[in-house]
Design a protein around this motif. Structure first.
Motif, PDB file in Angstrom:
ATOM      1  N   THR A  64       0.838  -1.194   0.000  1.00  0.00           N
ATOM      2  CA  THR A  64       0.000   0.000   0.000  1.00  0.00           C
ATOM      3  C   THR A  64       0.874   1.246   0.000  1.00  0.00           C
ATOM      4  OG1 THR A  64      -1.762   1.173   1.186  1.00  0.00           O
ATOM      5  CG2 THR A  64      -0.172   0.009   2.532  1.00  0.00           C
ATOM      6  N   GLY A  65       0.417   2.287  -0.692  1.00  0.00           N
ATOM      7  CA  GLY A  65       1.185   3.523  -0.679  1.00  0.00           C
ATOM      8  C   GLY A  65       0.979   4.384  -1.896  1.00  0.00           C
ATOM      9  N   GLU A  66       1.896   5.341  -2.078  1.00  0.00           N
ATOM     10  CA  GLU A  66       1.742   6.324  -3.139  1.00  0.00           C
ATOM     11  C   GLU A  66       3.085   6.959  -3.484  1.00  0.00           C
ATOM     12  OE1 GLU A  66       2.495   9.674  -2.293  1.00  0.00           O
ATOM     13  OE2 GLU A  66       2.814   9.112  -0.214  1.00  0.00           O
ATOM     14  N   VAL A  67       3.105   7.602  -4.644  1.00  0.00           N
ATOM     15  CA  VAL A  67       4.158   8.531  -5.039  1.00  0.00           C
ATOM     16  C   VAL A  67       3.462   9.809  -5.487  1.00  0.00           C
ATOM     17  CG1 VAL A  67       5.987   9.037  -6.682  1.00  0.00           C
ATOM     18  CG2 VAL A  67       5.804   6.743  -5.705  1.00  0.00           C
ATOM     19  N   LYS A  68       3.784  10.916  -4.840  1.00  0.00           N
ATOM     20  CA  LYS A  68       3.128  12.201  -5.111  1.00  0.00           C
ATOM     21  C   LYS A  68       1.609  12.092  -4.971  1.00  0.00           C
ATOM     22  CE  LYS A  68       6.839  13.897  -8.076  1.00  0.00           C
ATOM     23  NZ  LYS A  68       7.222  14.445  -9.405  1.00  0.00           N
ATOM     24  N   GLY A  69       1.181  11.280  -4.025  1.00  0.00           N
ATOM     25  CA  GLY A  69      -0.236  11.144  -3.723  1.00  0.00           C
ATOM     26  C   GLY A  69      -0.985  10.126  -4.551  1.00  0.00           C
ATOM     27  N   VAL A  70      -0.356   9.616  -5.601  1.00  0.00           N
ATOM     28  CA  VAL A  70      -1.028   8.711  -6.533  1.00  0.00           C
ATOM     29  C   VAL A  70      -0.593   7.275  -6.278  1.00  0.00           C
ATOM     30  CG1 VAL A  70      -1.397   8.172  -8.972  1.00  0.00           C
ATOM     31  CG2 VAL A  70      -1.152  10.559  -8.238  1.00  0.00           C
ATOM     32  N   GLY A  71      -1.535   6.343  -6.354  1.00  0.00           N
ATOM     33  CA  GLY A  71      -1.232   4.940  -6.146  1.00  0.00           C
ATOM     34  C   GLY A  71      -0.152   4.416  -7.077  1.00  0.00           C
ATOM     35  N   ILE A  72       0.540   3.375  -6.642  1.00  0.00           N
ATOM     36  CA  ILE A  72       1.695   2.830  -7.361  1.00  0.00           C
ATOM     37  C   ILE A  72       1.271   1.594  -8.150  1.00  0.00           C
ATOM     38  CG2 ILE A  72       4.002   1.834  -7.103  1.00  0.00           C
ATOM     39  CD1 ILE A  72       4.156   3.437  -4.424  1.00  0.00           C
ATOM     40  N   GLU A  73       1.621   1.551  -9.421  1.00  0.00           N
ATOM     41  CA  GLU A  73       1.300   0.390 -10.259  1.00  0.00           C
ATOM     42  C   GLU A  73       1.926  -0.866  -9.668  1.00  0.00           C
ATOM     43  OE1 GLU A  73       1.648  -1.109 -14.921  1.00  0.00           O
ATOM     44  OE2 GLU A  73       2.346   0.900 -14.344  1.00  0.00           O
ATOM     45  N   GLY A  74       1.123  -1.900  -9.534  1.00  0.00           N
ATOM     46  CA  GLY A  74       1.601  -3.154  -8.977  1.00  0.00           C
ATOM     47  C   GLY A  74       1.348  -3.296  -7.487  1.00  0.00           C
ATOM     48  N   PHE A  75       0.957  -2.187  -6.821  1.00  0.00           N
ATOM     49  CA  PHE A  75       0.606  -2.258  -5.408  1.00  0.00           C
ATOM     50  C   PHE A  75      -0.844  -2.742  -5.278  1.00  0.00           C
ATOM     51  CE2 PHE A  75       3.564   0.427  -2.549  1.00  0.00           C
ATOM     52  CZ  PHE A  75       4.686  -0.066  -3.200  1.00  0.00           C
ATOM     53  N   ASP A  76      -1.140  -3.337  -4.135  1.00  0.00           N
ATOM     54  CA  ASP A  76      -2.496  -3.831  -3.894  1.00  0.00           C
ATOM     55  C   ASP A  76      -3.466  -2.698  -3.567  1.00  0.00           C
ATOM     56  OD1 ASP A  76      -2.068  -6.925  -3.789  1.00  0.00           O
ATOM     57  OD2 ASP A  76      -0.456  -6.082  -2.579  1.00  0.00           O
ATOM     58  N   PHE A  77      -2.971  -1.673  -2.873  1.00  0.00           N
ATOM     59  CA  PHE A  77      -3.813  -0.557  -2.469  1.00  0.00           C
ATOM     60  C   PHE A  77      -3.079   0.756  -2.724  1.00  0.00           C
ATOM     61  CE2 PHE A  77      -4.572  -3.979   0.747  1.00  0.00           C
ATOM     62  CZ  PHE A  77      -5.806  -4.400   0.263  1.00  0.00           C
ATOM     63  N   ASP A  78      -3.869   1.822  -2.874  1.00  0.00           N
ATOM     64  CA  ASP A  78      -3.268   3.147  -2.933  1.00  0.00           C
ATOM     65  C   ASP A  78      -3.229   3.717  -1.509  1.00  0.00           C
ATOM     66  OD1 ASP A  78      -5.916   3.785  -2.470  1.00  0.00           O
ATOM     67  OD2 ASP A  78      -6.229   4.797  -4.381  1.00  0.00           O
ATOM     68  N   ASN A  79      -3.344   5.013  -1.373  1.00  0.00           N
ATOM     69  CA  ASN A  79      -3.207   5.644  -0.061  1.00  0.00           C
ATOM     70  C   ASN A  79      -4.534   6.225   0.413  1.00  0.00           C
ATOM     71  OD1 ASN A  79      -1.390   6.295   2.075  1.00  0.00           O
ATOM     72  ND2 ASN A  79      -1.316   8.421   1.399  1.00  0.00           N
ATOM     73  N   GLY A  91      -5.727 -10.169  10.067  1.00  0.00           N
ATOM     74  CA  GLY A  91      -4.556 -11.043  10.109  1.00  0.00           C
ATOM     75  C   GLY A  91      -3.524 -10.801   9.031  1.00  0.00           C
ATOM     76  N   LYS A  92      -3.759  -9.823   8.164  1.00  0.00           N
ATOM     77  CA  LYS A  92      -2.850  -9.560   7.053  1.00  0.00           C
ATOM     78  C   LYS A  92      -1.675  -8.675   7.486  1.00  0.00           C
ATOM     79  CE  LYS A  92      -5.497 -11.582   3.927  1.00  0.00           C
ATOM     80  NZ  LYS A  92      -5.087 -12.813   3.202  1.00  0.00           N
ATOM     81  N   SER A  93      -0.591  -8.759   6.717  1.00  0.00           N
ATOM     82  CA  SER A  93       0.563  -7.880   6.885  1.00  0.00           C
ATOM     83  C   SER A  93       0.629  -6.930   5.695  1.00  0.00           C
ATOM     84  CB  SER A  93       1.858  -8.683   6.976  1.00  0.00           C
ATOM     85  OG  SER A  93       1.880  -9.491   8.133  1.00  0.00           O
ATOM     86  N   LEU A  94       0.742  -5.641   5.972  1.00  0.00           N
ATOM     87  CA  LEU A  94       0.876  -4.650   4.914  1.00  0.00           C
ATOM     88  C   LEU A  94       2.320  -4.175   4.825  1.00  0.00           C
ATOM     89  CD1 LEU A  94      -2.219  -2.282   5.431  1.00  0.00           C
ATOM     90  CD2 LEU A  94      -2.088  -4.441   4.170  1.00  0.00           C
ATOM     91  N   VAL A  95       2.710  -3.756   3.637  1.00  0.00           N
ATOM     92  CA  VAL A  95       3.979  -3.068   3.416  1.00  0.00           C
ATOM     93  C   VAL A  95       3.615  -1.684   2.907  1.00  0.00           C
ATOM     94  CG1 VAL A  95       6.156  -3.034   2.154  1.00  0.00           C
ATOM     95  CG2 VAL A  95       5.154  -5.228   2.864  1.00  0.00           C
ATOM     96  N   GLN A  96       4.097  -0.649   3.610  1.00  0.00           N
ATOM     97  CA  GLN A  96       3.679   0.717   3.287  1.00  0.00           C
ATOM     98  C   GLN A  96       4.868   1.553   2.823  1.00  0.00           C
ATOM     99  OE1 GLN A  96       2.165   3.234   6.556  1.00  0.00           O
ATOM    100  NE2 GLN A  96       0.424   3.747   5.253  1.00  0.00           N
ATOM    101  N   LYS A  97       4.673   2.243   1.687  1.00  0.00           N
ATOM    102  CA  LYS A  97       5.660   3.182   1.165  1.00  0.00           C
ATOM    103  C   LYS A  97       4.936   4.482   0.812  1.00  0.00           C
ATOM    104  CE  LYS A  97       7.729   5.321  -2.489  1.00  0.00           C
ATOM    105  NZ  LYS A  97       7.958   6.520  -1.651  1.00  0.00           N
ATOM    106  N   THR A  98       5.296   5.569   1.498  1.00  0.00           N
ATOM    107  CA  THR A  98       4.684   6.853   1.198  1.00  0.00           C
ATOM    108  C   THR A  98       5.739   7.952   1.182  1.00  0.00           C
ATOM    109  OG1 THR A  98       4.183   7.532   3.475  1.00  0.00           O
ATOM    110  CG2 THR A  98       2.558   6.125   2.363  1.00  0.00           C
ATOM    111  N   THR A  99       5.361   9.080   0.617  1.00  0.00           N
ATOM    112  CA  THR A  99       6.299  10.173   0.402  1.00  0.00           C
ATOM    113  C   THR A  99       6.710  10.851   1.702  1.00  0.00           C
ATOM    114  OG1 THR A  99       5.279  10.575  -1.752  1.00  0.00           O
ATOM    115  CG2 THR A  99       6.648  12.338  -0.847  1.00  0.00           C
TER     116      THR A  99
END
Length: 230
Positions: A64-79, A91-99
């Protein structure tokens, strides 16, 4: 009790007792709703490459995450906090990358305790920090308003600081008004900008009473937000 507010995601903080990193619109609002939906943990990474590598190692991870506010291609979720609540996450594990929020957190790990929050969990976080701060005359607390220029995170920082110091310098309604009127929120009210959902701001400005805070475990190979019951 020294409480210092920093603005921006670039600060490398000196060792302290407690660091609180804020990202109201929207990273740590997303994180809070994800935990409310039953997420187990949220791993924090600086780059898309790191996120995809973790996904290769553990295919069950959700990105899950974004670049400049916009969701990332290939990610499961945006922001989007609205959209994160529309999925089964128990029970899930998320990986988060944000600006802003994630980058600021990864630069703020040199503390006995590191917490992240948006406005939704700000009061709970501030009250918890106040309860564990130890000697009020010597504890060093840093609050990072991660957006470099936006008043949304800065308003939340002022709100949290007021609760910690018990001086009520800004009320919850005043904080909400500053968030909604911030430059960061403007694009969400622009009907000609379909990338940003106005309803996200409603999610970001709900104060949700709760019994847990979001603490970063710095001892993990990948710094990880964990749900800690008060």
């Amino acid at each position: 009790m020294p409480v210092t507010i920093y603005q921006g995601n670039h600060h490398v903080l000196s060792p302290s007792d407690i660091n609180i990193v804020i990202d109201v619109i929207r990273a740590f609002t997303v994180a809070h709703y994800a935990f409310l939906e039953g997420v187990k943990e949220i791993l924090l990474v600086q780059t898309q490459k790191e996120a995809f590598l973790l996904k290769e190692e553990c295919p069950e991870y959700l990105l899950t995450g974004e670049v400049k506010g916009v969701g990332i291609e290939g990610f499961d979720f945006d922001n989007s906090p609205k959209r994160i609540t529309q999925h089964q996450l128990k029970g899930k594990s998320l990986v988060q990358k944000t600006t802003n929020g994630v980058n600021a957190t990864l630069r703020a790990l040199a503390a006995r305790h590191v917490f992240v929050t948006g406005f939704t969990n700000a009061k709970t976080t501030a009250e918890y920090v106040r309860s564990i701060c130890g000697n009020p005359n010597t504890s060093v607390i840093n609050i990072v308003a991660s957006h470099p220029t936006g008043d949304d995170d800065l308003a939340c920082a002022d709100y949290i600081k007021g609760i910690i110091l018990d001086n009520q310098s800004i009320t919850a309604p005043e904080t909400i008004a500053r968030i909604k009127n911030s430059s960061v929120a403007e694009k969400f009210f622009d009907r000609e900008n379909p990338l940003f959902d106005e309803e996200d701001i409603s999610y970001c400005t709900k104060e949700i009473p709760g019994n847990f805070v979001m603490r970063v475990n710095q001892e993990r190979k990948v710094p990880t937000i964990e749900r800690v019951v008060r």
